[in-house]
Design an enzyme around this catalytic site. Sequence first.
Site, PDB file in Angstrom:
ATOM      1  N   LEU A 127       0.847  -1.198   0.000  1.00  0.00           N
ATOM      2  CA  LEU A 127       0.000   0.000   0.000  1.00  0.00           C
ATOM      3  C   LEU A 127       0.880   1.244   0.000  1.00  0.00           C
ATOM      4  O   LEU A 127       1.702   1.440   0.881  1.00  0.00           O
ATOM      5  CB  LEU A 127      -0.920  -0.004   1.227  1.00  0.00           C
ATOM      6  CG  LEU A 127      -2.072   1.002   1.233  1.00  0.00           C
ATOM      7  CD1 LEU A 127      -3.170   0.537   2.173  1.00  0.00           C
ATOM      8  CD2 LEU A 127      -1.623   2.398   1.640  1.00  0.00           C
ATOM      9  N   HIS A 231       7.926   1.691  10.931  1.00  0.00           N
ATOM     10  CA  HIS A 231       8.470   2.939  10.411  1.00  0.00           C
ATOM     11  C   HIS A 231       7.520   4.076  10.798  1.00  0.00           C
ATOM     12  O   HIS A 231       6.292   3.881  10.841  1.00  0.00           O
ATOM     13  CB  HIS A 231       8.585   2.833   8.888  1.00  0.00           C
ATOM     14  CG  HIS A 231       9.345   3.948   8.247  1.00  0.00           C
ATOM     15  ND1 HIS A 231       8.769   5.169   7.987  1.00  0.00           N
ATOM     16  CD2 HIS A 231      10.632   4.022   7.807  1.00  0.00           C
ATOM     17  CE1 HIS A 231       9.667   5.952   7.402  1.00  0.00           C
ATOM     18  NE2 HIS A 231      10.802   5.284   7.289  1.00  0.00           N
TER      19      HIS A 231
END
Length: 347
Positions: A127, A231
């Site tokens: 994505l 992240h």
Amino acid sequence: MSFIIRPANPSDLQPMYEMAKRTGGGFTNLPPDRKALTAKLERSADGFSRIGEGVEDDLFVFVLENLETCEVRGTCQIFSAVGQKWPFYSYRIGALTQHSVELERTFRADILNLSTDLEGATEVGGLFLHPGERAGGLGMLIARSRYLFIRNHRARFADRTLAELRGVIDEAGGSPFWDGVAGRFFGMNFQDADEFNAKFGNQFIADLMPKHPVYIAMLSEAARHVIGVPHPTGRAAMRMLEEEGFAWENYIDIFDGGPTMTVRTDQIRSVREAKDAQILTISDTLGDPHEGKAGGTKMLVTRGLLEDFRASYGWVEVQDNGVILDTRCARNLGVGTGDTITFVPRW
């Protein structure tokens, strides 16, 4: 909002390549390599055109298109079952407890165990949303459209679904986890290993990775600190996964240490809450009150199967024997009175 999710096609190669160059590394499912992306699009076309049911080694690639500008502004993927051609490796965090009678102490050591527990699961991944579109719920549109596709093609997907979140990457593009674990055995930096994996798969992991457990206490502080941490750009994605029912069960990515989230496919919230209904009529009055309209509830709406699948946001008014759909959404999806749609409320 005139955005739709649709299956990717060969003409989407260039915009996908441009998006891949923006990922900043560690994004295995969207490599900035034309040959690898072309192979993905070809494999995806085979998946969308496959006749018959059953779980096979399919890949489905979707894109977010702005219908007003005809620009591709995002993408996502579904792998029907991972680990079909080569092992799907993860690290699973476990523990070893030992007791010393002489010292009268119990010692507990956290350990990374190389695992293929998740083989055969469906994976949602790849994505990416163009930075200029990260508002207005488009990320949620991309993410949740995958679950409605899975729901409406349930026999093609596994009973367990996973999502790998990218781990922490430093400013130089390196991975503290890779440097602390695998990098010591492979003789290559994270960027090279990540690129190789994106292009050719991770069979080289099976060939070179040590099979014995790794004691977390023996890793550098930098490596320990990022285990199971997404992240910074993936924190919103992690929250969306949790809203859908995904949970972190101590599986992490073998490259960057990012968390791997899992859920029983039938327990995915969008799968459970989605409904099908026939369109009774198309209405100009349904819509956003800020645009001078009223009535209906904003929903994620889909129509069609396989290569005819489309998804968009729309305003839906539920009746006893069907639904009323707003004009813009009907135009975006190419549906009319009498057609059947799938819908789920927007959160």
